[in-house]
Motif scaffolding. Structure first.
Motif, PDB file in Angstrom:
ATOM      1  N   THR A 180     -41.937   4.883 -38.293  1.00  0.00           N
ATOM      2  CA  THR A 180     -41.375   5.861 -37.365  1.00  0.00           C
ATOM      3  C   THR A 180     -42.145   7.182 -37.427  1.00  0.00           C
ATOM      4  OG1 THR A 180     -39.759   6.820 -38.928  1.00  0.00           O
ATOM      5  CG2 THR A 180     -39.088   4.843 -37.693  1.00  0.00           C
ATOM      6  N   ARG A 181     -42.244   7.815 -36.268  1.00  0.00           N
ATOM      7  CA  ARG A 181     -42.769   9.164 -36.140  1.00  0.00           C
ATOM      8  C   ARG A 181     -41.820   9.902 -35.197  1.00  0.00           C
ATOM      9  NH1 ARG A 181     -44.852   7.309 -39.733  1.00  0.00           N
ATOM     10  NH2 ARG A 181     -47.068   7.171 -40.318  1.00  0.00           N
ATOM     11  N   THR A 182     -41.363  11.088 -35.627  1.00  0.00           N
ATOM     12  CA  THR A 182     -40.324  11.783 -34.864  1.00  0.00           C
ATOM     13  C   THR A 182     -40.689  13.250 -34.676  1.00  0.00           C
ATOM     14  OG1 THR A 182     -38.641  10.326 -35.832  1.00  0.00           O
ATOM     15  CG2 THR A 182     -37.869  12.353 -34.767  1.00  0.00           C
ATOM     16  N   ARG A 183     -40.837  13.656 -33.418  1.00  0.00           N
ATOM     17  CA  ARG A 183     -41.002  15.067 -33.087  1.00  0.00           C
ATOM     18  C   ARG A 183     -39.619  15.695 -32.942  1.00  0.00           C
ATOM     19  NH1 ARG A 183     -46.050  16.635 -31.865  1.00  0.00           N
ATOM     20  NH2 ARG A 183     -47.602  14.998 -31.430  1.00  0.00           N
ATOM     21  N   TYR A 184     -39.499  16.947 -33.371  1.00  0.00           N
ATOM     22  CA  TYR A 184     -38.187  17.598 -33.321  1.00  0.00           C
ATOM     23  C   TYR A 184     -38.335  19.084 -32.989  1.00  0.00           C
ATOM     24  CZ  TYR A 184     -39.283  19.739 -37.844  1.00  0.00           C
ATOM     25  OH  TYR A 184     -39.881  20.469 -38.838  1.00  0.00           O
ATOM     26  N   SER A 185     -37.234  19.664 -32.578  1.00  0.00           N
ATOM     27  CA  SER A 185     -37.131  21.117 -32.421  1.00  0.00           C
ATOM     28  C   SER A 185     -35.759  21.534 -32.920  1.00  0.00           C
ATOM     29  CB  SER A 185     -37.314  21.540 -30.958  1.00  0.00           C
ATOM     30  OG  SER A 185     -36.294  20.968 -30.149  1.00  0.00           O
ATOM     31  N   GLY A 186     -35.673  22.765 -33.393  1.00  0.00           N
ATOM     32  CA  GLY A 186     -34.397  23.221 -33.923  1.00  0.00           C
ATOM     33  C   GLY A 186     -34.500  24.638 -34.415  1.00  0.00           C
ATOM     34  N   GLN A 187     -33.651  24.982 -35.377  1.00  0.00           N
ATOM     35  CA  GLN A 187     -33.617  26.329 -35.926  1.00  0.00           C
ATOM     36  C   GLN A 187     -33.459  26.266 -37.443  1.00  0.00           C
ATOM     37  OE1 GLN A 187     -30.271  27.753 -33.489  1.00  0.00           O
ATOM     38  NE2 GLN A 187     -31.641  29.343 -32.707  1.00  0.00           N
ATOM     39  N   ARG A 188     -34.175  27.188 -38.084  1.00  0.00           N
ATOM     40  CA  ARG A 188     -34.051  27.343 -39.537  1.00  0.00           C
ATOM     41  C   ARG A 188     -33.147  28.528 -39.823  1.00  0.00           C
ATOM     42  NH1 ARG A 188     -38.371  27.675 -44.331  1.00  0.00           N
ATOM     43  NH2 ARG A 188     -37.385  29.280 -45.608  1.00  0.00           N
ATOM     44  N   GLY A 189     -32.168  28.312 -40.703  1.00  0.00           N
ATOM     45  CA  GLY A 189     -31.241  29.394 -41.056  1.00  0.00           C
ATOM     46  C   GLY A 189     -31.467  29.878 -42.473  1.00  0.00           C
ATOM     47  N   ASP A 190     -31.698  31.175 -42.639  1.00  0.00           N
ATOM     48  CA  ASP A 190     -31.871  31.779 -43.962  1.00  0.00           C
ATOM     49  C   ASP A 190     -30.735  32.761 -44.209  1.00  0.00           C
ATOM     50  OD1 ASP A 190     -34.567  30.730 -44.859  1.00  0.00           O
ATOM     51  OD2 ASP A 190     -35.095  31.587 -42.907  1.00  0.00           O
ATOM     52  N   TYR A 191     -30.105  32.661 -45.368  1.00  0.00           N
ATOM     53  CA  TYR A 191     -28.988  33.532 -45.708  1.00  0.00           C
ATOM     54  C   TYR A 191     -29.489  34.929 -46.094  1.00  0.00           C
ATOM     55  CZ  TYR A 191     -26.208  29.229 -46.081  1.00  0.00           C
ATOM     56  OH  TYR A 191     -25.576  28.049 -45.828  1.00  0.00           O
ATOM     57  N   TYR A 192     -28.743  35.947 -45.693  1.00  0.00           N
ATOM     58  CA  TYR A 192     -28.921  37.301 -46.203  1.00  0.00           C
ATOM     59  C   TYR A 192     -27.539  37.939 -46.261  1.00  0.00           C
ATOM     60  CZ  TYR A 192     -28.447  39.058 -41.395  1.00  0.00           C
ATOM     61  OH  TYR A 192     -27.972  39.346 -40.145  1.00  0.00           O
ATOM     62  N   TYR A 193     -27.433  39.025 -46.992  1.00  0.00           N
ATOM     63  CA  TYR A 193     -26.112  39.607 -47.242  1.00  0.00           C
ATOM     64  C   TYR A 193     -26.087  41.078 -46.830  1.00  0.00           C
ATOM     65  CZ  TYR A 193     -25.261  35.359 -49.861  1.00  0.00           C
ATOM     66  OH  TYR A 193     -25.111  34.040 -50.210  1.00  0.00           O
ATOM     67  N   GLU A 194     -24.967  41.485 -46.274  1.00  0.00           N
ATOM     68  CA  GLU A 194     -24.736  42.880 -45.887  1.00  0.00           C
ATOM     69  C   GLU A 194     -23.531  43.408 -46.646  1.00  0.00           C
ATOM     70  OE1 GLU A 194     -24.262  43.069 -41.686  1.00  0.00           O
ATOM     71  OE2 GLU A 194     -26.426  42.953 -41.278  1.00  0.00           O
ATOM     72  N   THR A 195     -23.627  44.666 -47.023  1.00  0.00           N
ATOM     73  CA  THR A 195     -22.526  45.308 -47.739  1.00  0.00           C
ATOM     74  C   THR A 195     -21.664  46.059 -46.742  1.00  0.00           C
ATOM     75  OG1 THR A 195     -23.910  45.555 -49.710  1.00  0.00           O
ATOM     76  CG2 THR A 195     -21.928  46.913 -49.575  1.00  0.00           C
ATOM     77  N   ARG A 196     -20.358  45.852 -46.841  1.00  0.00           N
ATOM     78  CA  ARG A 196     -19.414  46.573 -45.970  1.00  0.00           C
ATOM     79  C   ARG A 196     -18.207  46.984 -46.779  1.00  0.00           C
ATOM     80  NH1 ARG A 196     -15.413  42.968 -43.595  1.00  0.00           N
ATOM     81  NH2 ARG A 196     -15.221  44.441 -41.871  1.00  0.00           N
ATOM     82  N   LEU A 197     -17.525  48.038 -46.316  1.00  0.00           N
ATOM     83  CA  LEU A 197     -16.316  48.518 -46.972  1.00  0.00           C
ATOM     84  C   LEU A 197     -15.106  47.797 -46.415  1.00  0.00           C
ATOM     85  CD1 LEU A 197     -16.988  52.387 -47.139  1.00  0.00           C
ATOM     86  CD2 LEU A 197     -17.003  50.759 -49.038  1.00  0.00           C
ATOM     87  N   VAL A 198     -14.244  47.351 -47.310  1.00  0.00           N
ATOM     88  CA  VAL A 198     -13.019  46.687 -46.889  1.00  0.00           C
ATOM     89  C   VAL A 198     -11.840  47.354 -47.572  1.00  0.00           C
ATOM     90  CG1 VAL A 198     -14.144  44.469 -46.478  1.00  0.00           C
ATOM     91  CG2 VAL A 198     -13.209  44.965 -48.732  1.00  0.00           C
ATOM     92  N   THR A 199     -10.679  47.244 -46.953  1.00  0.00           N
ATOM     93  CA  THR A 199      -9.448  47.814 -47.505  1.00  0.00           C
ATOM     94  C   THR A 199      -8.654  46.714 -48.181  1.00  0.00           C
ATOM     95  OG1 THR A 199      -9.380  49.456 -45.729  1.00  0.00           O
ATOM     96  CG2 THR A 199      -7.333  49.078 -46.956  1.00  0.00           C
ATOM     97  N   VAL A 200      -8.305  46.930 -49.452  1.00  0.00           N
ATOM     98  CA  VAL A 200      -7.532  45.946 -50.203  1.00  0.00           C
ATOM     99  C   VAL A 200      -6.350  46.635 -50.852  1.00  0.00           C
ATOM    100  CG1 VAL A 200      -9.526  44.471 -50.628  1.00  0.00           C
ATOM    101  CG2 VAL A 200      -8.944  46.255 -52.274  1.00  0.00           C
ATOM    102  N   ASN A 201      -5.361  45.861 -51.279  1.00  0.00           N
ATOM    103  CA  ASN A 201      -4.165  46.383 -51.931  1.00  0.00           C
ATOM    104  C   ASN A 201      -4.224  46.018 -53.409  1.00  0.00           C
ATOM    105  OD1 ASN A 201      -1.292  46.331 -52.945  1.00  0.00           O
ATOM    106  ND2 ASN A 201      -0.976  47.190 -50.895  1.00  0.00           N
ATOM    107  N   GLU A 202      -4.197  47.024 -54.285  1.00  0.00           N
ATOM    108  CA  GLU A 202      -4.223  46.807 -55.714  1.00  0.00           C
ATOM    109  C   GLU A 202      -3.061  47.549 -56.356  1.00  0.00           C
ATOM    110  OE1 GLU A 202      -7.888  47.896 -57.476  1.00  0.00           O
ATOM    111  OE2 GLU A 202      -9.012  46.196 -56.662  1.00  0.00           O
ATOM    112  N   ASN A 203      -2.157  46.779 -56.977  1.00  0.00           N
ATOM    113  CA  ASN A 203      -1.000  47.354 -57.667  1.00  0.00           C
ATOM    114  C   ASN A 203      -0.207  48.286 -56.771  1.00  0.00           C
ATOM    115  OD1 ASN A 203      -1.765  46.036 -60.094  1.00  0.00           O
ATOM    116  ND2 ASN A 203      -3.203  47.706 -60.555  1.00  0.00           N
ATOM    117  N   GLY A 204      -0.059  47.878 -55.517  1.00  0.00           N
ATOM    118  CA  GLY A 204       0.742  48.660 -54.575  1.00  0.00           C
ATOM    119  C   GLY A 204       0.008  49.813 -53.949  1.00  0.00           C
ATOM    120  N   GLN A 205      -1.272  49.992 -54.259  1.00  0.00           N
ATOM    121  CA  GLN A 205      -2.043  51.080 -53.692  1.00  0.00           C
ATOM    122  C   GLN A 205      -3.167  50.554 -52.821  1.00  0.00           C
ATOM    123  OE1 GLN A 205      -3.425  53.538 -56.884  1.00  0.00           O
ATOM    124  NE2 GLN A 205      -1.404  54.459 -57.263  1.00  0.00           N
TER     125      GLN A 205
END
Length: 378
Positions: A180-205
């Motif tokens: 078999t010989r197979t030609r293909y097309s598609g997409q490569r996905g590479d992970y990266y990370y972004e820092t963002r501020l989130v609101t959380v509840n800790e000990n009622g605060q």
């Protein structure tokens, strides 16, 4: 070694290729193939004789056949033979009959079969993988497998161990090769990370905290992959569920010998009911799964998308072989259970038995443990 005797065809039936019977040199009784050995054994006097097919394995005509002519014109008549068979009304298995058999029991579902379905013409097997596991070893493997199923009904393993004999069956398979010989097309996905501020509840605060969130950077890709497939197996019947057969994998096909009827002496043989075009379609589906994995590996990155693929198949060949299976069908407490054992490796598969009482007790035990954990965590 004496020449094999052949059963004589009756005058009122078409002359079919008669099954071969191998007489014992010592007493004249019928010989059978002895699993794991290179000889046939006489059940009557214990005498053993060599099998020429094993001693001269490379001389018996095992070869791949071109696929394209068969897809276009069907299987060649010159490589077919006729055989008597019985058709199971329950699981549709077609069991080949010996010269003196007129009734039998289906080895896959234990249904009594008394109707002779007559002669059929089929493509002659090109190879056979001899039994390496004895019935005693197969029964031991089955008993161990059943004991490992905690939710199985109590007594089923003991019932199977003391039950009737297991049946050795040569099951039909097709194998397919392709480049078999197979030609293909598609997409490569590479992970990266972004820092963002989130609101959380800790000990009622309420507090603000940094959190890393994963993103994917997609890049268009195209390319070609190649792979040569050898001996892609397809079960050529419908009597056994595909998941059961799949769990018997893998088989070591390097031990397949050229077809010789002496290997079948003392065993049953199942005729194929899946024709070459359908089996070829199944084989290509298996190949495409592997090709997709090759494409993803070729694309690389952390994740992949395949937009299009154009597989080209060439140099396709096939062959028909028989593989060894020990089969047992048991009725226990009004229910039927079917089990199969790989006659080469001893691998077991089959219907999973369940005990309602064991499941109920397990559920109660889990509930009690959960209640205790909740109680002491307060």
């Amino acid at each position: 070694m004496k020449l094999p005797r052949v059963a004589r065809a009756t005058a009122d039936k078409p002359r079919a290729k008669a099954p071969q019977i191998y007489p014992c040199e010592a007493c004249g009784a019928d010989l059978r193939f002895n699993p794991g050995e290179t000889r046939m054994v006489c059940d009557h006097c214990g005498h053993m004789q060599d099998i020429p097919a094993i001693l001269h394995r490379g001389e018996s005509g095992l070869r791949e056949l071109p696929l394209a002519p068969v897809l276009a014109n069907g299987l060649p008549e010159t490589q077919s033979h006729e055989s008597r068979h019985l058709s199971c009304p329950n699981c549709s298995a077609q069991i080949e009959l010996g010269p003196d058999q007129h009734a039998t029991e289906c080895p896959f579902c234990a249904t009594p079969i008394v109707t002779d379905a007559g002669d059929i013409r089929q493509f002659r097997p090109q190879g056979v993988l001899p039994f390496a596991v004895t019935e005693t070893e197969a029964r031991a493997a089955l008993t161990k497998w059943l004991k490992g199923r905690w939710f199985a009904p109590n007594g089923l393993a003991e019932f199977a161990r003391k039950g009737r004999k297991m049946t050795g069956v040569y099951a039909p398979f097709w194998t397919f090769d392709a480049r078999t010989r197979t030609r293909y097309s598609g997409q490569r996905g590479d992970y990266y990370y972004e820092t963002r501020l989130v609101t959380v509840n800790e000990n009622g605060q309420t507090v603000r905290r940094e959190q890393q969130e994963r993103r994917i950077r997609w890049t268009p890709v195209a390319g070609q992959v190649g792979r040569d497939f050898d001996d892609v197996l397809v079960y050529a019947a419908r009597s056994l569920p595909a998941p059961h057969v799949g769990k018997l994998m893998p088989w070591n096909l390097s031990h397949v010998a050229g077809y010789d009827a002496s290997f079948l002496a003392g065993f049953s043989a199942e005729n194929y009911t899946v024709e070459v075009p359908e089996a070829h379609h199944q084989a290509q589906a298996k190949m495409l799964q592997v090709i997709q994995s090759d494409i993803r590996r070729d694309i690389g990155g952390d994740t992949q998308r395949i937009a299009a693929m154009d597989p080209q198949f060439s140099d396709e060949t096939f062959k028909h072989i028989l593989l060894p299976i020990w089969s047992a069908a048991y009725r226990f407490q009004g229910k039927s259970y079917r089990f199969i054992v790989n006659g080469q490796t001893g691998c077991v598969s089959g219907d999973r038995p369940w005990s309602v009482w064991k499941i109920a007790l397990a559920a109660v035990a889990v509930a009690v443990i959960a209640g205790l954990v909740l109680y002491f965590s307060r």
